[in-house]
Motif scaffolding. Structure first.
Motif, PDB file in Angstrom:
ATOM      1  N   ARG A  81     -21.544 175.260 -42.872  1.00 40.09           N
ATOM      2  CA  ARG A  81     -22.366 173.917 -43.023  1.00 40.09           C
ATOM      3  C   ARG A  81     -21.377 172.856 -42.898  1.00 40.09           C
ATOM      4  NH1 ARG A  81     -24.175 177.515 -47.588  1.00 40.09           N
ATOM      5  NH2 ARG A  81     -26.218 178.183 -46.817  1.00 40.09           N
ATOM      6  N   ALA A  82     -20.366 172.730 -43.258  1.00 42.61           N
ATOM      7  CA  ALA A  82     -19.498 171.518 -43.210  1.00 42.61           C
ATOM      8  C   ALA A  82     -19.328 171.538 -41.817  1.00 42.61           C
ATOM      9  CB  ALA A  82     -18.143 171.764 -44.154  1.00 42.61           C
ATOM     10  N   VAL A  83     -18.982 172.187 -41.262  1.00 41.76           N
ATOM     11  CA  VAL A  83     -18.675 172.047 -39.705  1.00 41.76           C
ATOM     12  C   VAL A  83     -19.854 171.441 -38.810  1.00 41.76           C
ATOM     13  CG1 VAL A  83     -18.197 172.977 -37.423  1.00 41.76           C
ATOM     14  CG2 VAL A  83     -16.882 173.700 -39.324  1.00 41.76           C
ATOM     15  N   LEU A  84     -20.936 171.991 -39.346  1.00 47.39           N
ATOM     16  CA  LEU A  84     -22.202 171.308 -38.504  1.00 47.39           C
ATOM     17  C   LEU A  84     -22.576 169.915 -39.243  1.00 47.39           C
ATOM     18  CD1 LEU A  84     -24.647 174.503 -38.809  1.00 47.39           C
ATOM     19  CD2 LEU A  84     -23.627 173.556 -36.829  1.00 47.39           C
ATOM     20  N   ALA A  85     -22.225 169.725 -40.490  1.00 43.94           N
ATOM     21  CA  ALA A  85     -22.562 168.308 -41.061  1.00 43.94           C
ATOM     22  C   ALA A  85     -21.416 167.380 -40.233  1.00 43.94           C
ATOM     23  CB  ALA A  85     -22.256 168.025 -42.461  1.00 43.94           C
ATOM     24  N   LEU A  86     -20.239 167.579 -40.199  1.00 45.67           N
ATOM     25  CA  LEU A  86     -19.305 167.002 -39.421  1.00 45.67           C
ATOM     26  C   LEU A  86     -19.925 166.723 -37.976  1.00 45.67           C
ATOM     27  CD1 LEU A  86     -15.902 168.096 -40.891  1.00 45.67           C
ATOM     28  CD2 LEU A  86     -17.017 165.977 -41.053  1.00 45.67           C
ATOM     29  N   ILE A  91     -22.056 163.251 -33.783  1.00 46.69           N
ATOM     30  CA  ILE A  91     -23.181 162.942 -32.735  1.00 46.69           C
ATOM     31  C   ILE A  91     -23.810 161.549 -33.210  1.00 46.69           C
ATOM     32  CG2 ILE A  91     -25.400 163.420 -32.035  1.00 46.69           C
ATOM     33  CD1 ILE A  91     -24.451 166.554 -32.054  1.00 46.69           C
ATOM     34  N   ALA A  92     -24.030 161.222 -34.520  1.00 50.57           N
ATOM     35  CA  ALA A  92     -24.738 159.962 -34.853  1.00 50.57           C
ATOM     36  C   ALA A  92     -23.967 158.842 -34.709  1.00 50.57           C
ATOM     37  CB  ALA A  92     -25.084 160.249 -36.585  1.00 50.57           C
ATOM     38  N   VAL A  93     -22.707 158.998 -34.805  1.00 48.09           N
ATOM     39  CA  VAL A  93     -21.820 157.770 -34.565  1.00 48.09           C
ATOM     40  C   VAL A  93     -21.435 157.441 -33.154  1.00 48.09           C
ATOM     41  CG1 VAL A  93     -19.100 157.104 -34.575  1.00 48.09           C
ATOM     42  CG2 VAL A  93     -20.289 158.001 -36.665  1.00 48.09           C
TER      43      VAL A  93
END
Length: 102
Positions: A81-86, A91-93
């Motif tokens: 989950r942490a890797v996917l959130a990062l 991607i957003a940045v």
């Protein structure tokens, strides 16, 4: 006659008559039984409640293994989950949504 006496008689018989296969097997069987009894006594498992103690230890060990497996699964889940959130944040940045985060 106890096991030690039986073993002593079998060894004496083997010395007197020579050691045939049947006598040798009897000596080995009695010696191994006597050794097993001594080991259980030294480990404190020679009493009547030893079977229940071992059953409880097996249940405890099974519960420990289940808890350990669950903990590993939870830890791996959190890492994923942490890797996917990062990754989502990166991607957003990358696409210019970094101003919304600030």
């Amino acid at each position: 006659m106890n096991r030690e006496d039986m073993l002593a008689r079998l060894v004496a018989q083997a010395e007197d008559e020579g050691c045939d296969l049947v006598t040798l097997r009897a000596v080995v069987e009695e010696a191994s039984d006597l050794g097993a009894v001594r080991v259980l006594a030294r480990m404190g498992l020679a009493d009547d409640s030893a079977h229940n103690d071992l059953a409880e230890l097996r249940q405890l060990l099974g519960a420990w293994r289940d808890a350990k497996a669950s903990a590993w699964k939870a830890a791996v889940g959190w890492v994923v989950r942490a890797v996917l959130a990062l990754l989502l944040f990166a991607i957003a940045v990358r696409f210019g949504s970094g101003n919304l985060v600030r």
